[in-house]
Write an enzyme that holds these catalytic residues in place. Structure first.
Site, PDB file in Angstrom:
ATOM      1  CE  LYS A   1      -3.803   2.116   2.663  1.00 51.21           C
ATOM      2  NZ  LYS A   1      -4.625   2.010   3.889  1.00 51.21           N
TER       3      LYS A   1
ATOM      4  CB  SER B   1      -8.063   3.704   3.100  1.00 51.58           C
ATOM      5  OG  SER B   1      -7.133   3.141   4.010  1.00 51.58           O
TER       6      SER B   1
ATOM      7  CB  SER C   1      -8.019   0.852   6.016  1.00 47.50           C
ATOM      8  OG  SER C   1      -8.757   2.027   5.858  1.00 47.50           O
TER       9      SER C   1
HETATM   10  N1  GLN Z   1     -12.822   4.163   6.844  1.00 52.44           N
HETATM   11  C1  GLN Z   1     -12.127   4.613   8.002  1.00 52.44           C
HETATM   12  C2  GLN Z   1     -11.745   6.061   7.855  1.00 52.44           C
HETATM   13  O1  GLN Z   1     -12.058   6.610   6.872  1.00 52.44           O
HETATM   14  C3  GLN Z   1     -10.924   3.759   8.263  1.00 52.44           C
HETATM   15  C4  GLN Z   1      -9.745   4.138   7.479  1.00 52.44           C
HETATM   16  C5  GLN Z   1      -8.549   3.321   7.821  1.00 52.44           C
HETATM   17  O2  GLN Z   1      -8.652   2.294   8.484  1.00 52.44           O
HETATM   18  N2  GLN Z   1      -7.400   3.801   7.386  1.00 52.44           N
HETATM   19  O3  GLN Z   1     -11.131   6.634   8.703  1.00 52.44           O
END
Ligand code: GLN
Length: 484
Positions: A79, A154, A178
């Protein structure tokens, strides 16, 4: 044999038996990336030459009869929030569009030391803020099962890369879901360990008290192998835990019959019907495997989204202050004085969601609001963590849905950030409590395109062994193994 169908163990066998070379394995994945990445948008950067060189090094080691490390010749996707020495690391943001780090994140360093071959860097929501990978400044990633739909986020690029066989293994980051949510949306395995289990050194910070690095794979066995490689104390991250790292893979076959599995009542409100059906079938299957299913309560669940989005944005507002046009990456080209330079740099460098979070976070930390929001959220966080501690006095693991619904359509939730945030309801709790969680495939929707549904297994702090044993037994019994 299609080399892009193999697991890490399959690749190892192919190499040891000299059926294939690491270079061939690498080439096969690079070719598939070339064919598919245009459509899926999983990778932002592909490091062809670097990957081939690494693969040739593995082949040389084999030719010289050297002992092979655990991930020798296994291609991995990383990532793009994990820094990579000499390889552009963007966080899917304009502000870091041309940033080339001088060092590796510890997780990447350890993967390479274990023989893994980094294929490239994957797309994600900008600075990992989002649940659909639509917040990338460059392009959205598409779900490999249905290109009209999001891969989750994400870490959507990493999940899609593994789901589409562009890589057998990927690294993601999980702050509030994420890794687990995109794994569920793409039908692969994704996990985060206990907070501190894997070093965060070189993970570009979003919310430091919640950030985790973890693997995606097409089998629990592969995820366990990768976890062992990347876990463990790192002197460069003072929050990494000095707790011995078990051989997760060797312990996977441990008996799960007799274990107590908790099913929290609060996690079954507002679910899509098909998600509910699949999870319930999954829970029955665990019962058939000899687990004792018990209904439990995690009473503060309803506060978790509010609590998470206060703490995560507060920490993000502080962490992202470093992108000021002076030290890293992009700087606006014309400005009048220092303040104007900051303003113009950030205005052009950050996307809408990142700005929204910096503003929210600055607000909840500002004097006059700190006590009402930030301090209160910290208190609620302690209550959420206590809910889990209480529950784990009665049960060994907790099983829940990962997301209230399967992968949604691109654009469907973009106009309403709150709807997007609310979809994180089942994943943010474990993040706030610092406990480990894994998402395993547990079925598909009945009608085409048969979207995958993920089941989440949670365990107490440093209970990864047990968590993965349950995941493995479940995957085997349900026939959810995706790779040969
Ligand atoms: N969807 C969550 C957010 O927008 C989690 C994001 C993540 O785990 N990086 O913060």
């Amino acid at each position: 044999m299609d080399l892009t169908d193999l697991t890490a163990e399959g690749i190892r066998q192919a190499l040891v038996s000299r059926q294939s070379s690491a270079e061939e394995v690498c080439q096969a994945h690079l070719k598939r990336i070339e064919e598919k990445n245009g459509e899926i948008g999983a990778f932002l950067t592909v490091c062809t030459e670097r990957a081939l060189e690494q693969a040739q090094n593995v082949d040389r080691a084999i030719a010289e009869g050297r002992a092979l490390p655990p991930l020798a010749g296994v291609p991995v996707a990383v990532k793009d929030v994990l820094v990579t020495r000499g390889v552009r690391t963007t966080c899917a943001s304009r502000i870091l569009e041309n940033y080339v780090p001088p060092y590796h994140a510890t997780a990447v360093e350890r993967l390479e030391a274990a023989g893994a071959v980094v294929l490239g860097k994957t797309n994600c929501d900008e600075f990992a803020m989002g649940s659909s990978t639509e917040n990338s400044a460059f392009l959205p990633t598409r779900n490999p099962i249905d290109a009209e739909r999001v891969p989750g986020g994400s870490s959507g690029g990493s999940a899609a890369a593994v789901g589409a066989h562009l890589a057998p293994i990927a690294l993601g980051s999980d702050t509030g879901g994420s890794i687990r949510q995109p794994a569920a949306f793409c039908g692969v395995v994704g996990m985060m360990g206990t907070y501190g289990r894997v070093s965060r050194y070189g993970l570009v910070a979003f919310a430091s008290s919640l950030d985790h690095v973890g693997p995606f794979a097409r089998s629990v066995t592969d995820a366990a192998r990768v976890l062992k490689v990347i876990a463990g104390r790192d002197s460069a991250d003072s929050t990494s835990a000095d707790v011995p790292v078990p051989d997760y893979e060797a312990l996977l076959a441990g008996e799960i019959s007799g274990l107590k599995v908790g099913v929290p009542r609060e996690y079954f409100e507002g679910l899509s019907a098909e998600t509910g059906d699949n999870i319930e079938r999954g829970i029955r299957m665990l019962g058939e495997l000899g687990c004792r299913i018990e209904s439990i309560t995690l009473p503060h669940t309803a506060y978790s989204i509010a609590c998470y989005y206060i703490i995560a944005t507060a920490e993000a507002s502080s962490n992202l202050a470093r992108y000021d046009g002076v030290r890293y990456g992009f700087r606006a080209s014309s400005y009048e004085g220092l303040r104007d330079m900051y303003k113009k740099t950030r205005d052009a460098g950050f996307g809408a969601e990142v700005k929204r979070r910096i503003m929210l976070g600055t607000y909840v930390l500002s004097s006059g609001y700190y006590d009402a929001y930030y301090r209160k959220a910290q208190q609620v966080r302690a209550l959420i963590a206590r809910d889990f501690l209480n529950a784990f006095e009665k049960v060994d693991v907790i099983v829940t849905p990962v997301s209230p619904m399967p992968a949604f359509k691109l654009g469907e939730r973009l106009d309403d950030p709150l709807q997007m945030y609310l979809a994180d309801i089942y994943t943010v709790n474990a993040s706030l409590a610092g406990i480990p969680g894994v998402s395993v495939p547990c079925g598909r929707t009945r009608t085409a395109p048969h979207l995958p549904i993920g089941m989440q297994i949670l365990a107490p702090h440093f209970g990864e062994v047990r968590m993965l044993q349950v995941a493995r037994a479940f995957e085997k019994a349900g026939g959810f193994e995706l790779a040969g």
